[in-house]
Design a protein around this motif. Sequence first.
Motif, PDB file in Angstrom:
ATOM      1  N   SER A  45      -0.194   5.683   2.864  1.00 39.42           N
ATOM      2  CA  SER A  45      -1.390   5.570   2.023  1.00 39.42           C
ATOM      3  C   SER A  45      -1.083   5.719   0.533  1.00 39.42           C
ATOM      4  O   SER A  45      -1.824   5.231  -0.313  1.00 39.42           O
ATOM      5  CB  SER A  45      -2.434   6.613   2.437  1.00 39.42           C
ATOM      6  OG  SER A  45      -1.988   7.919   2.115  1.00 39.42           O
ATOM      7  N   VAL A  46       0.021   6.408   0.202  1.00 38.16           N
ATOM      8  CA  VAL A  46       0.386   6.572  -1.210  1.00 38.16           C
ATOM      9  C   VAL A  46       1.603   5.725  -1.573  1.00 38.16           C
ATOM     10  O   VAL A  46       2.199   5.906  -2.644  1.00 38.16           O
ATOM     11  CB  VAL A  46       0.658   8.059  -1.547  1.00 38.16           C
ATOM     12  CG1 VAL A  46      -0.609   8.868  -1.412  1.00 38.16           C
ATOM     13  CG2 VAL A  46       1.761   8.641  -0.672  1.00 38.16           C
ATOM     14  N   GLY A  47       1.988   4.815  -0.681  1.00 36.33           N
ATOM     15  CA  GLY A  47       3.060   3.876  -0.965  1.00 36.33           C
ATOM     16  C   GLY A  47       4.439   4.497  -1.070  1.00 36.33           C
ATOM     17  O   GLY A  47       5.263   4.066  -1.887  1.00 36.33           O
ATOM     18  N   MET A  48       4.702   5.512  -0.252  1.00 36.23           N
ATOM     19  CA  MET A  48       6.001   6.185  -0.287  1.00 36.23           C
ATOM     20  C   MET A  48       6.595   6.222   1.111  1.00 36.23           C
ATOM     21  O   MET A  48       5.868   6.120   2.100  1.00 36.23           O
ATOM     22  CB  MET A  48       5.865   7.619  -0.826  1.00 36.23           C
ATOM     23  CG  MET A  48       5.358   7.699  -2.258  1.00 36.23           C
ATOM     24  SD  MET A  48       5.039   9.413  -2.787  1.00 36.23           S
ATOM     25  CE  MET A  48       6.713  10.036  -2.834  1.00 36.23           C
ATOM     26  N   SER A  49       7.899   6.371   1.176  1.00 37.29           N
ATOM     27  CA  SER A  49       8.531   6.562   2.473  1.00 37.29           C
ATOM     28  C   SER A  49       8.308   7.999   2.914  1.00 37.29           C
ATOM     29  O   SER A  49       8.041   8.885   2.097  1.00 37.29           O
ATOM     30  CB  SER A  49      10.036   6.287   2.394  1.00 37.29           C
ATOM     31  OG  SER A  49      10.689   7.296   1.641  1.00 37.29           O
ATOM     32  N   ARG A  50       8.425   8.209   4.188  1.00 39.28           N
ATOM     33  CA  ARG A  50       8.238   9.549   4.754  1.00 39.28           C
ATOM     34  C   ARG A  50       9.199  10.560   4.135  1.00 39.28           C
ATOM     35  O   ARG A  50       8.807  11.661   3.739  1.00 39.28           O
ATOM     36  CB  ARG A  50       8.449   9.464   6.264  1.00 39.28           C
ATOM     37  CG  ARG A  50       8.346  10.756   7.007  1.00 39.28           C
ATOM     38  CD  ARG A  50       8.846  10.538   8.428  1.00 39.28           C
ATOM     39  NE  ARG A  50       8.667  11.724   9.209  1.00 39.28           N
ATOM     40  CZ  ARG A  50       7.932  11.821  10.291  1.00 39.28           C
ATOM     41  NH1 ARG A  50       7.280  10.782  10.727  1.00 39.28           N
ATOM     42  NH2 ARG A  50       7.843  12.943  10.946  1.00 39.28           N
TER      43      ARG A  50
END
Length: 670
Positions: A45-50
């Motif tokens: 949802s925030v455009g980042m990898s885990r």
Amino acid sequence: MSSNDNFYKDFQEKSSGKILVDKLTKEIEANLNNEQFGVDSLAQSVGMSRSNLHRKLNKLLNTSTSRFIREYRLKRALEILKQEDITASEVAYRIGFSSATYFNTSFHKFYGYTPGDVKSRISREIEQSTQQFTNKNEKKLSIDSGSSKTTKSKNKKTVLWVTLLLVIIASALFFFNDISKKEESILGVEKTTHEKSIAVLPFKNLTGKPDLEYVSDGMTDAVISRLTKVSAIGKVIPFTSTLSYKKTKKTIKEIATELNVSTLLQGNLQISGNRIKISLQLIDATTSEHIWSEEYARDWKSDEIFGLQTELVEGIASNMNSVIAKDELADIKKTPTKSKLAYSYYLQGEFQRQKGNELSYLNAISLYEKAITVDSNFVDPYIDMANVWNMGGSVWGFYDEQIAWGNAMALLEKALKIEPTNQRVEEELNTGSFFYDWNFELVEKFYQNILGNSIHDKPSVISLDYPIKTGRPEETLKAIEYYIINDPSNVFYPFFKAEAMFYLGSTDEANEILTQTDPLYKDNWFYLRESTKLYFYLEEYEKSKIQLKKILNQFSDYPPILMWLNAVYAQMDGNSNEVIQYLGELQNEYDKGSSGSPAWFIALYYAHIKDYERTFEWLQKSYDRHEVEMTWLREEPLLAPVRNDPQYKELYEKVGFSSIGLPIKSTSDF
């Protein structure tokens, strides 16, 4: 870089950090009641990898992503409980907890009191405030002695009215809490069952050939393994737990209740020539009504078999209204081997491994080796053969410990070359490093990684056994509370829970857990062995003897731990001839260089009779042989009286407990 530059950089980092935290908070709030919204969803949802999100949060707040989500939900839960008159169970589902039990446990650990205590705490705060008001007025009355009798009368009436109001509020809150608790107990069974949860019962072998049982079991296990990759299905019971229902006469509802699932899948397998057919029935566990049924048929070829497994999973997920994400589907479609023969050998090996005895382990090793010979890039046989060596050299005592560990390491190193990021390989390596190498520093890092990433879907020996042996039984309890939601019938959980309670000093509760669990696992070798030992420490000697007798009557395997227990009970019964016999058996195993830690158990026998000179003589021999049971040195109850002895302290240091900052337990701790 100047101080101004540093200041500006710090300001930017803090500012961007606040923006990120605010954004994350808004996303969690927007999905507050969505139990499927977890680490992956938040990162996406925030455009980042885990992994990137985990590093950011760890740097900003010194926390993991899963903990950040959980703690935000718990804070919102407290707000709701303070503002609204609803039960804790209802709050749990409003904030995205699929289990009211897990919510109660998490809430209590975070705040130090239960959700049910919130109203009573508010009541106490009102009472304290009212008391302060009353005391203030009474003090004013005593000081203002010159006031008129009318004024005093009014103040007394005020105090009386406030006191009466307090009584009314307290009564109402008591009534509310009582009703809430009753509602929770009534709703608990239904609401703690995950809406999308499934148990796949072992497929029935309708081939007419008992020797093809490994195919039906292997297909069941494969389907379960692939279903666990579908995040939209909140709970999938592992094959090891459903295997016990293979020949059960229990009803659908009884099985579903025991496994705490909303859906059951039944299936059967038929083979005609080179053609394999699987028939499935998906059943609503609440109503016992059929949701869906289908038949699938393919040629017995490796590519078609794996395609068939994928098709089965897609059909099950679709009829459970569970969408499979693209990356999940790609993972499900992975083909572990292109060889039908290699896969067939592997399934036969797994079938033998599950039996868990010396002969079946020998058969499993041979079959895994055949699978690898046919396809040297097939990673699963390497890992599972390593597991056989690890278990056979430690728990079962079948193989020389260091030879077993050497074989396991060689296999795991080969597996890593094929799949460098395989998590099962990492787990096996750390398990062996703990038992065989006593590499506490390495294992502690792995253990802390497990704690920091509580989304591991399966428990490991390290998550259950290691914390007890290193003086953290409360963390074993926490792990069990987490994992038992997805696998309530796992034999390890009741035992490790009882063991953890024992080491926490709750002996009555430990005894009660074992007593309730005994009928469920009366033919399980692991449970019988471990409960025999724990009953001994609980001083429930008759119960311990009953368990010991069950083992000796049902199983041919006779490791040193059983010889030790026989010797101890012979000594307690005053049978000196049997004591000599059983100690002779242990001595013989030691002389042969057998695994199963015979020197350790001889040491424990002498500790039991308080002959501490011989205790240390045999502890030193156990250390010299590098026996796996030496990992119990810190917590072993029979060694409590000698913890201050210099010989004990020396062994403690050499085994490696101090390398991770663990002080020697006080003798008074037991």
